[in-house]
Design a protein around this motif. Structure first.
Motif, PDB file in Angstrom:
ATOM      1  N   VAL A 188     -10.629  20.200  -7.522  1.00 46.80           N
ATOM      2  CA  VAL A 188      -9.272  19.995  -8.017  1.00 46.80           C
ATOM      3  C   VAL A 188      -8.351  19.762  -6.832  1.00 46.80           C
ATOM      4  O   VAL A 188      -8.478  20.419  -5.802  1.00 46.80           O
ATOM      5  CB  VAL A 188      -8.792  21.246  -8.797  1.00 46.80           C
ATOM      6  CG1 VAL A 188      -7.314  21.142  -9.141  1.00 46.80           C
ATOM      7  CG2 VAL A 188      -9.616  21.473 -10.033  1.00 46.80           C
ATOM      8  N   PHE A 189      -7.459  18.806  -6.981  1.00 46.79           N
ATOM      9  CA  PHE A 189      -6.337  18.685  -6.059  1.00 46.79           C
ATOM     10  C   PHE A 189      -5.152  19.308  -6.783  1.00 46.79           C
ATOM     11  O   PHE A 189      -4.752  18.854  -7.852  1.00 46.79           O
ATOM     12  CB  PHE A 189      -6.050  17.224  -5.701  1.00 46.79           C
ATOM     13  CG  PHE A 189      -7.085  16.623  -4.797  1.00 46.79           C
ATOM     14  CD1 PHE A 189      -7.159  17.007  -3.467  1.00 46.79           C
ATOM     15  CD2 PHE A 189      -7.982  15.702  -5.274  1.00 46.79           C
ATOM     16  CE1 PHE A 189      -8.124  16.464  -2.630  1.00 46.79           C
ATOM     17  CE2 PHE A 189      -8.938  15.153  -4.452  1.00 46.79           C
ATOM     18  CZ  PHE A 189      -9.010  15.533  -3.131  1.00 46.79           C
ATOM     19  N   ARG A 190      -4.601  20.360  -6.205  1.00 43.62           N
ATOM     20  CA  ARG A 190      -3.491  21.089  -6.827  1.00 43.62           C
ATOM     21  C   ARG A 190      -2.188  20.294  -6.707  1.00 43.62           C
ATOM     22  O   ARG A 190      -2.059  19.401  -5.884  1.00 43.62           O
ATOM     23  CB  ARG A 190      -3.324  22.456  -6.149  1.00 43.62           C
ATOM     24  CG  ARG A 190      -4.523  23.353  -6.263  1.00 43.62           C
ATOM     25  CD  ARG A 190      -4.269  24.712  -5.596  1.00 43.62           C
ATOM     26  NE  ARG A 190      -3.495  24.621  -4.362  1.00 43.62           N
ATOM     27  CZ  ARG A 190      -4.025  24.498  -3.138  1.00 43.62           C
ATOM     28  NH1 ARG A 190      -5.321  24.424  -2.985  1.00 43.62           N
ATOM     29  NH2 ARG A 190      -3.251  24.439  -2.077  1.00 43.62           N
ATOM     30  N   GLU A 191      -1.232  20.660  -7.544  1.00 47.79           N
ATOM     31  CA  GLU A 191       0.067  19.982  -7.535  1.00 47.79           C
ATOM     32  C   GLU A 191       0.741  20.049  -6.174  1.00 47.79           C
ATOM     33  O   GLU A 191       1.371  19.082  -5.743  1.00 47.79           O
ATOM     34  CB  GLU A 191       0.990  20.584  -8.594  1.00 47.79           C
ATOM     35  CG  GLU A 191       0.630  20.181  -9.995  1.00 47.79           C
ATOM     36  CD  GLU A 191       1.592  20.766 -11.013  1.00 47.79           C
ATOM     37  OE1 GLU A 191       2.814  20.596 -10.848  1.00 47.79           O
ATOM     38  OE2 GLU A 191       1.112  21.392 -11.966  1.00 47.79           O
TER      39      GLU A 191
ATOM     40  N   LEU B 172       4.112  10.247  -6.168  1.00 44.97           N
ATOM     41  CA  LEU B 172       3.027   9.282  -6.276  1.00 44.97           C
ATOM     42  C   LEU B 172       2.980   8.743  -7.699  1.00 44.97           C
ATOM     43  O   LEU B 172       3.001   9.513  -8.658  1.00 44.97           O
ATOM     44  CB  LEU B 172       1.689   9.932  -5.920  1.00 44.97           C
ATOM     45  CG  LEU B 172       1.536  10.377  -4.469  1.00 44.97           C
ATOM     46  CD1 LEU B 172       0.176  11.026  -4.256  1.00 44.97           C
ATOM     47  CD2 LEU B 172       1.708   9.211  -3.516  1.00 44.97           C
ATOM     48  N   VAL B 173       2.966   7.435  -7.830  1.00 44.48           N
ATOM     49  CA  VAL B 173       2.884   6.804  -9.153  1.00 44.48           C
ATOM     50  C   VAL B 173       1.555   6.083  -9.342  1.00 44.48           C
ATOM     51  O   VAL B 173       1.284   5.554 -10.413  1.00 44.48           O
ATOM     52  CB  VAL B 173       4.051   5.817  -9.399  1.00 44.48           C
ATOM     53  CG1 VAL B 173       5.387   6.558  -9.386  1.00 44.48           C
ATOM     54  CG2 VAL B 173       4.037   4.681  -8.392  1.00 44.48           C
ATOM     55  N   ARG B 174       0.747   6.048  -8.271  1.00 42.95           N
ATOM     56  CA  ARG B 174      -0.564   5.423  -8.355  1.00 42.95           C
ATOM     57  C   ARG B 174      -1.529   6.190  -7.463  1.00 42.95           C
ATOM     58  O   ARG B 174      -1.170   6.616  -6.368  1.00 42.95           O
ATOM     59  CB  ARG B 174      -0.486   3.970  -7.885  1.00 42.95           C
ATOM     60  CG  ARG B 174      -1.793   3.212  -8.046  1.00 42.95           C
ATOM     61  CD  ARG B 174      -1.675   1.769  -7.609  1.00 42.95           C
ATOM     62  NE  ARG B 174      -1.947   1.677  -6.181  1.00 42.95           N
ATOM     63  CZ  ARG B 174      -1.557   0.667  -5.413  1.00 42.95           C
ATOM     64  NH1 ARG B 174      -0.843  -0.319  -5.919  1.00 42.95           N
ATOM     65  NH2 ARG B 174      -1.846   0.643  -4.138  1.00 42.95           N
ATOM     66  N   PHE B 175      -2.739   6.391  -7.957  1.00 40.14           N
ATOM     67  CA  PHE B 175      -3.786   7.045  -7.187  1.00 40.14           C
ATOM     68  C   PHE B 175      -4.920   6.047  -6.990  1.00 40.14           C
ATOM     69  O   PHE B 175      -5.431   5.483  -7.955  1.00 40.14           O
ATOM     70  CB  PHE B 175      -4.320   8.283  -7.921  1.00 40.14           C
ATOM     71  CG  PHE B 175      -3.326   9.404  -8.001  1.00 40.14           C
ATOM     72  CD1 PHE B 175      -3.260  10.367  -7.015  1.00 40.14           C
ATOM     73  CD2 PHE B 175      -2.432   9.480  -9.059  1.00 40.14           C
ATOM     74  CE1 PHE B 175      -2.337  11.395  -7.080  1.00 40.14           C
ATOM     75  CE2 PHE B 175      -1.509  10.505  -9.138  1.00 40.14           C
ATOM     76  CZ  PHE B 175      -1.462  11.469  -8.132  1.00 40.14           C
TER      77      PHE B 175
ATOM     78  N   VAL C  60      -6.513  12.757 -14.391  1.00 44.42           N
ATOM     79  CA  VAL C  60      -5.238  12.969 -13.724  1.00 44.42           C
ATOM     80  C   VAL C  60      -4.279  13.542 -14.753  1.00 44.42           C
ATOM     81  O   VAL C  60      -4.035  12.930 -15.792  1.00 44.42           O
ATOM     82  CB  VAL C  60      -4.666  11.645 -13.148  1.00 44.42           C
ATOM     83  CG1 VAL C  60      -3.306  11.880 -12.513  1.00 44.42           C
ATOM     84  CG2 VAL C  60      -5.638  11.043 -12.149  1.00 44.42           C
ATOM     85  N   ARG C  61      -3.774  14.733 -14.469  1.00 50.50           N
ATOM     86  CA  ARG C  61      -2.794  15.354 -15.359  1.00 50.50           C
ATOM     87  C   ARG C  61      -1.411  15.088 -14.776  1.00 50.50           C
ATOM     88  O   ARG C  61      -1.168  15.315 -13.604  1.00 50.50           O
ATOM     89  CB  ARG C  61      -3.037  16.855 -15.449  1.00 50.50           C
ATOM     90  CG  ARG C  61      -2.037  17.538 -16.369  1.00 50.50           C
ATOM     91  CD  ARG C  61      -2.296  19.001 -16.481  1.00 50.50           C
ATOM     92  NE  ARG C  61      -1.976  19.646 -15.224  1.00 50.50           N
ATOM     93  CZ  ARG C  61      -2.034  20.951 -15.044  1.00 50.50           C
ATOM     94  NH1 ARG C  61      -2.433  21.748 -16.004  1.00 50.50           N
ATOM     95  NH2 ARG C  61      -1.724  21.481 -13.880  1.00 50.50           N
ATOM     96  N   VAL C  62      -0.533  14.595 -15.604  1.00 54.41           N
ATOM     97  CA  VAL C  62       0.806  14.236 -15.147  1.00 54.41           C
ATOM     98  C   VAL C  62       1.823  15.176 -15.774  1.00 54.41           C
ATOM     99  O   VAL C  62       1.838  15.379 -16.982  1.00 54.41           O
ATOM    100  CB  VAL C  62       1.147  12.771 -15.536  1.00 54.41           C
ATOM    101  CG1 VAL C  62       2.575  12.436 -15.155  1.00 54.41           C
ATOM    102  CG2 VAL C  62       0.168  11.820 -14.893  1.00 54.41           C
ATOM    103  N   ARG C  63       2.646  15.757 -14.919  1.00 49.16           N
ATOM    104  CA  ARG C  63       3.803  16.508 -15.399  1.00 49.16           C
ATOM    105  C   ARG C  63       5.021  15.789 -14.849  1.00 49.16           C
ATOM    106  O   ARG C  63       5.247  15.771 -13.653  1.00 49.16           O
ATOM    107  CB  ARG C  63       3.758  17.945 -14.905  1.00 49.16           C
ATOM    108  CG  ARG C  63       2.722  18.740 -15.628  1.00 49.16           C
ATOM    109  CD  ARG C  63       3.047  20.174 -15.559  1.00 49.16           C
ATOM    110  NE  ARG C  63       2.126  20.855 -14.667  1.00 49.16           N
ATOM    111  CZ  ARG C  63       2.126  22.157 -14.509  1.00 49.16           C
ATOM    112  NH1 ARG C  63       2.982  22.915 -15.151  1.00 49.16           N
ATOM    113  NH2 ARG C  63       1.275  22.712 -13.703  1.00 49.16           N
TER     114      ARG C  63
END
Length: 156
Positions: free
Chosen positions: A46-49, A99-102, A118-121
């Motif tokens: 996991v990459f954390r927020e 970041l809007v693109r990975f 990818v979880r987006v908040r």
């Protein structure tokens, strides 16, 4: 390895290599550490927020403030309250881009499968509630360009 883009610029490590024989490619925004995967096994991570936020801030430092790419990516920025933009004064960290693109780079020497989520908040209200099912006129379009660092200056 994960790289990406904010609303303005995309981070492309290869763009920082002017002389392949002398220049080292800078590290990715996230990850980049080889992971050994035993046969017939699963590895997860996991990459954390806070790590993603750090990557977004690093991209801002590289593109907007002209920070050396190695310095920006290898130094913790947790104590940073503002950055100095190349074209002006200080910019509060709270208004920097996200970041809007990975861009996910996965390489293996054997057959492997990569699955990711990818979880987006969206704290700023940029992402439509219906995501890509939203009416075309209500979608936010981002067209980040690859960031091109200035070439090195030859010293006399």
């Amino acid at each position: 390895a994960i790289n990406g883009a904010n609303e303005r610029y995309a981070y492309v490590p290869e763009a920082f290599v002017f002389d392949p024989e002398e220049d080292e490619e800078p590290p990715p925004l996230l990850g980049g550490i080889p992971i050994a995967v035993p046969a017939q096994s699963t590895v997860s991570g996991v990459f954390r927020e806070d790590q993603v936020r750090e990557a977004a801030l690093d991209l801002e430092l590289i593109t907007r403030s002209g920070e050396n790419v190695f310095q920006a990516l290898l130094v913790e920025d947790e104590e940073l309250s503002e950055i100095t933009a190349e074209n002006g004064g200080p910019v509060p960290v709270g208004v920097t881009s996200s970041l809007v693109r990975f861009d996910i780079d996965f390489s293996a020497t054997e057959h492997m499968v990569l699955e990711y989520a990818v979880r987006v908040r969206d704290f700023r209200g940029i992402v439509h509630d219906l995501l890509l099912d939203a009416p075309a006129g209500e979608l936010s379009q981002f067209a980040p360009m690859d960031f091109a660092p200035p070439p090195p200056v030859d010293e006399p």
